[in-house]
Design an enzyme around this catalytic site. Sequence first.
Site, PDB file in Angstrom:
ATOM      1  CB  SER A 139      -6.227  -8.012   1.084  1.00 53.50           C
ATOM      2  OG  SER A 139      -5.621  -9.262   1.002  1.00 53.50           O
ATOM      3  CG  LEU A 140      -1.924  -8.774  -2.194  1.00 49.49           C
ATOM      4  CD1 LEU A 140      -1.084  -9.833  -2.900  1.00 49.49           C
ATOM      5  CD2 LEU A 140      -1.010  -7.830  -1.417  1.00 49.49           C
TER       6      LEU A 140
ATOM      7  CG  HIS B  54      -4.768 -18.605   6.547  1.00 50.12           C
ATOM      8  ND1 HIS B  54      -4.580 -19.954   6.359  1.00 50.12           N
ATOM      9  CD2 HIS B  54      -4.749 -18.052   5.309  1.00 50.12           C
ATOM     10  CE1 HIS B  54      -4.440 -20.196   5.069  1.00 50.12           C
ATOM     11  NE2 HIS B  54      -4.547 -19.054   4.405  1.00 50.12           N
TER      12      HIS B  54
ATOM     13  CE  LYS C 121       5.840  -1.228  13.091  1.00 45.21           C
ATOM     14  NZ  LYS C 121       4.814  -1.435  14.110  1.00 45.21           N
TER      15      LYS C 121
ATOM     16  CG  HIS D  86      -4.417 -14.438   7.297  1.00 45.73           C
ATOM     17  ND1 HIS D  86      -3.071 -14.605   7.029  1.00 45.73           N
ATOM     18  CD2 HIS D  86      -5.031 -14.340   6.082  1.00 45.73           C
ATOM     19  CE1 HIS D  86      -2.885 -14.593   5.714  1.00 45.73           C
ATOM     20  NE2 HIS D  86      -4.057 -14.414   5.120  1.00 45.73           N
TER      21      HIS D  86
ATOM     22  CG  ASP E 237       2.137   0.819  14.273  1.00 47.04           C
ATOM     23  OD1 ASP E 237       1.855   0.094  15.239  1.00 47.04           O
ATOM     24  OD2 ASP E 237       3.236   0.796  13.694  1.00 47.04           O
TER      25      ASP E 237
ATOM     26  CB  ALA F  89      -0.944   0.000   1.191  1.00 47.02           C
TER      27      ALA F  89
ATOM     28  CD  GLU G 206      -4.301  -6.628   7.324  1.00 52.96           C
ATOM     29  OE1 GLU G 206      -3.299  -6.922   6.652  1.00 52.96           O
ATOM     30  OE2 GLU G 206      -4.688  -7.304   8.302  1.00 52.96           O
TER      31      GLU G 206
ATOM     32  NE  ARG H 170      -8.487 -11.029   3.432  1.00 55.05           N
ATOM     33  CZ  ARG H 170      -7.481 -11.719   2.918  1.00 55.05           C
ATOM     34  NH1 ARG H 170      -7.002 -11.393   1.739  1.00 55.05           N
ATOM     35  NH2 ARG H 170      -6.926 -12.703   3.580  1.00 55.05           N
TER      36      ARG H 170
ATOM     37  NE  ARG I 100      -8.462 -17.615   3.696  1.00 58.01           N
ATOM     38  CZ  ARG I 100      -7.579 -16.766   3.223  1.00 58.01           C
ATOM     39  NH1 ARG I 100      -7.323 -15.653   3.872  1.00 58.01           N
ATOM     40  NH2 ARG I 100      -6.950 -17.022   2.108  1.00 58.01           N
TER      41      ARG I 100
ATOM     42  CD  GLU J 220      -6.069 -18.122  -2.535  1.00 60.81           C
ATOM     43  OE1 GLU J 220      -6.705 -17.148  -2.088  1.00 60.81           O
ATOM     44  OE2 GLU J 220      -4.837 -18.163  -2.587  1.00 60.81           O
TER      45      GLU J 220
HETATM   46  C1  SIN Z   1      -3.221 -17.662   1.346  1.00 57.29           C
HETATM   47  O1  SIN Z   1      -2.343 -17.797   0.503  1.00 57.29           O
HETATM   48  O2  SIN Z   1      -3.834 -18.605   1.828  1.00 57.29           O
HETATM   49  C2  SIN Z   1      -3.513 -16.288   1.852  1.00 57.29           C
HETATM   50  C3  SIN Z   1      -4.164 -15.492   0.813  1.00 57.29           C
HETATM   51  C4  SIN Z   1      -4.997 -14.408   1.434  1.00 57.29           C
HETATM   52  O3  SIN Z   1      -5.096 -14.330   2.657  1.00 57.29           O
HETATM   53  O4  SIN Z   1      -5.609 -13.650   0.682  1.00 57.29           O
END
Ligand code: SIN
Length: 518
Positions: A374-375, A227, A33, A334, A206, A14, A358, A369, A273, A111
């Site tokens: 997230s990326l 996770h 930091k 996670h 933070d 980010a 995040e 999520r 998850r 996934e």
């Molecule tokens: C994972 O590789 O299981 C994590 C991927 C994620 O948390 O988006």
Amino acid sequence: MSYYDYIIVGSGIAGLYTALLAREKGSVLIITKGSIDDCNTKYAQGGIAVAVDKSDSPKLHLQDTIAAGDGLCDPEAVEFLVSEAIDRIADLIKFGVPFDTLDGKIALAKEAAHSVPRIMHAGGDATGEHIETTLSQQVRSSPIKVLEYCLATQILVENKTVKGVRVLDCRTGSTEEYECTFLILATGGAGRLFKYTTNSDVATADGIALAFQAGAEITDMEFFQFHPTALHLPGVTRFLISEAARGEGGILRNTKGYRFMPNYNSKADLAPRDIVSRSILYEMQKTKSDHVLLDVTHLPSHLVTTRFPHIYRFCLSQGLDITKELIPVTPAAHYLMGGIKVNTWGETNISGLFVAGETACTGVHGANRLASNSLLEVIVFSKKIIEKTQMTRRPAVSTVIKKEKCYFLSGRKIPERVPSLNLANLQSLLWNNVGIIRSGEGLAQATDTLAAWERCLPKPSDRFTYELNTLVLSGRLMTEAALLREESRGAHFRTDFPKPSPAWQHHITFKSAAQREA
Ligand code: SIN
């Protein structure tokens, strides 16, 4: 006092990505930091979700994201996420991120809770590391100034407008103030609130504490994702075993060798998850064991070693050949779905203060999520932040999170006796009482303990004491939100309220005491 157009706090994806976009528009300072490469991003294995396959569409991606979010996603934010995904991935490719290909096409993995394979990855299971390395090289060869080993300790605000940031040099102990027009917090997650986490040491929430103390609103803190599969070996850090391992056919077994997930959910090992994490805990209780086992031994060994080279090598370095032996795993903290409340331009309620990654709550994740979103959220919303800063020098404040109830931190009764305040006790309290399975009683006890600890916090003077202060405050925000939410939804599960309730289909937002007085 030095001045920059943009000051960015944090050096994960980010921070770096936003800085690279901002450098086209003005002077940029990154404050981090640790070293520039100390971040959570490089631990991301799975990848980036994007609808590029012909069996897929942004609409299907939107539906999966909203289904995972369990009634609390912001549809407008999710629409931005899925519709801008392909263009933003193209930007990453232009920066040089080497995504994996198969037979000349982008390789896509599956996934949990995704209807189709749509996860792009790099280096097999080293997506985060490749992104981080590529972007940090770009930053190093640009005019962007980077202050390493410097901790942002206070956001300077005047008339509800950002003026700059106060910074502690962690090596010398000296403090300095920097002025800016736009301050962008990109400080990452909060996994260090918990005893067991897949996150790096820097993930100490933070930004949340900094923003709250400056008068920003904090929302959805009760929604924290655990996770299901972190490596469980004595004395070894909780190393992530990517969900993609189950996406390729990996199977969870209890310590008696029994495949248990089909008993809990029709999607079995690829159930959402939260369901897999809870099922693992139930199996551990049943078998009186402190772990379960992930089995990839039936997969071709060349698939395991080429698709998961990072996991394979790490486990081998610990004496475990995963092509031949089962992997002991347990759930671990996670990802924080909640955070500093922003609109779809990444703006907070403080003029000039933006948040990316995040630590922001954009509304795309809702109560849970979807893996690998997230990326993508980072690159889509970082771009929007920079666009917004160019529209007007002082952007108007608007909000996106529509259905919410606002609260202040409660004035709790302080218990007479609490464990002493230290990092280990704090992380155990959150893990035991605010973890995967919660109850009103446990949450109330944790809330009281945190309120007592808040009264005996050490005066912050170095990175460690600042982080402890930050963790206690963010822990309070998370625990009080979880206590308020008398239902189970998404990643938030309470034994005393095990079902979702329509009465709770809204966000919980905390305002700071300064806002009460205003
Ligand atoms: C994972 O590789 O299981 C994590 C991927 C994620 O948390 O988006």
